[in-house]
Write a protein that holds these residues in place. Structure first.
Motif, mmCIF file in Angstrom:
data_model
loop_
_atom_site.group_PDB
_atom_site.id
_atom_site.type_symbol
_atom_site.label_atom_id
_atom_site.label_comp_id
_atom_site.label_asym_id
_atom_site.label_seq_id
_atom_site.Cartn_x
_atom_site.Cartn_y
_atom_site.Cartn_z
ATOM 1 N N ARG A 1 -13.975 -5.729 -6.205
ATOM 2 C CA ARG A 1 -12.939 -6.767 -6.250
ATOM 3 C C ARG A 1 -11.887 -6.453 -7.312
ATOM 4 N NH1 ARG A 1 -14.738 -12.932 -6.933
ATOM 5 N NH2 ARG A 1 -15.035 -12.221 -9.068
ATOM 6 N N LYS B 1 -7.658 -11.628 -8.550
ATOM 7 C CA LYS B 1 -8.132 -12.244 -9.802
ATOM 8 C C LYS B 1 -7.239 -11.721 -10.921
ATOM 9 C CE LYS B 1 -12.545 -13.319 -12.008
ATOM 10 N NZ LYS B 1 -12.458 -14.779 -12.071
ATOM 11 N N TYR C 1 -4.074 -17.109 -15.475
ATOM 12 C CA TYR C 1 -4.966 -18.243 -15.225
ATOM 13 C C TYR C 1 -4.500 -19.513 -15.938
ATOM 14 C CZ TYR C 1 -8.862 -16.887 -12.232
ATOM 15 O OH TYR C 1 -9.641 -16.559 -11.140
ATOM 16 N N THR D 1 -17.827 -13.393 -5.208
ATOM 17 C CA THR D 1 -18.961 -12.472 -5.044
ATOM 18 C C THR D 1 -20.273 -13.260 -4.978
ATOM 19 O OG1 THR D 1 -19.234 -12.172 -7.423
ATOM 20 C CG2 THR D 1 -17.770 -10.617 -6.308
ATOM 21 N N SER D 2 -20.317 -14.412 -5.647
ATOM 22 C CA SER D 2 -21.553 -15.220 -5.634
ATOM 23 C C SER D 2 -21.759 -15.832 -4.251
ATOM 24 C CB SER D 2 -21.478 -16.343 -6.670
ATOM 25 O OG SER D 2 -21.087 -15.833 -7.908
ATOM 26 N N SER E 1 -20.129 -16.605 -10.876
ATOM 27 C CA SER E 1 -21.069 -15.617 -11.419
ATOM 28 C C SER E 1 -21.715 -16.066 -12.712
ATOM 29 C CB SER E 1 -20.331 -14.300 -11.668
ATOM 30 O OG SER E 1 -19.842 -13.810 -10.457
HETATM 31 N N1 PLP Z 1 -12.559 -18.581 -7.358
HETATM 32 C C1 PLP Z 1 -11.897 -18.418 -8.509
HETATM 33 C C2 PLP Z 1 -10.480 -18.848 -8.608
HETATM 34 C C3 PLP Z 1 -12.546 -17.829 -9.619
HETATM 35 O O1 PLP Z 1 -11.867 -17.654 -10.759
HETATM 36 C C4 PLP Z 1 -13.903 -17.447 -9.503
HETATM 37 C C5 PLP Z 1 -14.627 -16.837 -10.617
HETATM 38 O O2 PLP Z 1 -14.216 -16.834 -11.733
HETATM 39 C C6 PLP Z 1 -14.548 -17.655 -8.283
HETATM 40 C C7 PLP Z 1 -13.855 -18.211 -7.229
HETATM 41 C C8 PLP Z 1 -15.996 -17.266 -8.122
HETATM 42 O O3 PLP Z 1 -16.120 -15.876 -8.046
HETATM 43 P P1 PLP Z 1 -17.485 -15.145 -8.391
HETATM 44 O O4 PLP Z 1 -18.534 -15.805 -7.588
HETATM 45 O O5 PLP Z 1 -17.249 -13.755 -7.958
HETATM 46 O O6 PLP Z 1 -17.706 -15.301 -9.854
#
Ligand code: PLP
Length: 313
Positions: free
Chosen positions: A62, A167, A171, A240-241, A277
């Protein structure tokens, strides 16, 4: 707040094949770095348990995708892997865990565009402790408010320069939404699109579960457990989770679904979670003050999904 004393930094540096350790209590970035001046960069947040980063390949992939979306040429995955190993090992040496439950650390991968005119990005790994709030929310659940993100669910496709599925380091909007929620007495946010779709949390993916009980044809009943998340092409980050949990849930007999979802789908669900995560599964108790599902069902489904999720490497 995390003190610099409990942070380990490892910069990716061609002169140091395993990464260059740096002192987090000392300045390490130029003030003109575009990560600082413009939020121009990408990142990943991952959880290491017992020294091993969970879902590492998915996070590295990612990071590569986010960098590509921003035309950033970043170091290869092997370099990242070595720097991560250096950082996690150093952290565990400096801060040995006293119990297995405490043996969790946050590993962040950070890339900025570097200083104005730089030929390569600035890249580093940051290892730090897991905050108490995340751990607590796994246990107690959270209250959430819905907030309009102001884009429609086709914006990602129509306007790729908005970087909606990447990402990025930008933010500030996500953090502002969280502060807004805290001022209203809520813990977190679920963004909706201007055309009324459920999107994601500022730092998490939305999941909901439905239990459907039907006749099994032999005079008894059977219950179908359905796990649903908003569709990925609505301008959200691919979690990813969520992806890993969906795979595990399918293998355990759950049915899976992908939006489109509207707020009423959340309110009618048997359980809703925000998943990421670091925080893992945080059960949602209330949305805009309305109770979600029933506590007993939520507890049972959360325990089941937590067990599936804990086995993911
Ligand atoms: N969506 C956003 C906007 C995020 O910032 C995050 C994680 O920080 C997620 C979803 C969840 O992603 P992951 O499960 O890969 O941590």
């Amino acid at each position: 707040m995390t003190s610099p004393a409990s942070v380990v930094l490892v910069f990716l540096d061609p002169a140091f094949p395993n990464g260059r350790l740096a002192d987090a209590s000392q300045p390490q970035l130029m003030a003109t770095d575009q990560g600082a001046t413009r939020g121009d960069g990408v990142f990943e947040s991952m959880l290491a348990v017992g020294g091993a980063v969970r879902k590492l390949q998915a996070h590295l992939d990612r990071l590569g995708g986010s960098a590509l979306a921003m035309d950033l040429d970043i170091p290869g995955q092997e370099q990242w892997r070595r720097a991560i190993e250096t950082g996690v090992a150093e952290y565990r040496t400096q801060h040995p865990a006293t119990t297995p439950a405490e043996d969790e650390v946050v590993v962040k991968l950070i890339v900025t565009r570097g200083t104005e005119g730089a030929s390569s990005p600035t890249c580093w790994v940051q290892v730090s402790p897991v905050g108490a709030a995340g751990r607590r929310q796994r246990e107690t659940g959270i209250d959430v408010i819905l907030l309009d993100r102001g884009y429609d669910s086709d914006a990602a496709e129509r306007a790729p320069w908005l970087l909606l599925g990447a990402k990025t380091l930008s933010y500030a909007v996500n953090m502002a939404a969280l502060r807004h929620a805290h001022k209203q007495g809520a813990d977190d946010v679920i963004f909706t699109s201007s055309d009324g779709r459920v999107l994601e949390g500022p730092t998490s993916t939305v999941l909901l579960a439905h239990l459907e009980t039907s006749d099994d044809g032999t005079g008894g009943t059977r219950t179908v457990r359905r796990l649903v998340t908003p569709q990925l092409d609505s301008g959200i980050l691919a979690g990813t989770s969520q992806e890993a949990l969906f795979r595990a849930a399918a293998a355990a007999g759950w049915e899976l679904g992908y939006g489109p979802l509207e707020p009423h789908d959340l309110l009618e669900a048997d359980a809703v979670w925000l998943i990421s995560s670091i925080r893992l599964l945080a059960p949602v108790n209330h949305i805009d003050g309305k109770e979600i599902g029933t506590p007993a069902v939520q507890k049972q489904l959360t325990a089941e999904l937590n067990e599936l999720f804990a086995r993911i490497q």
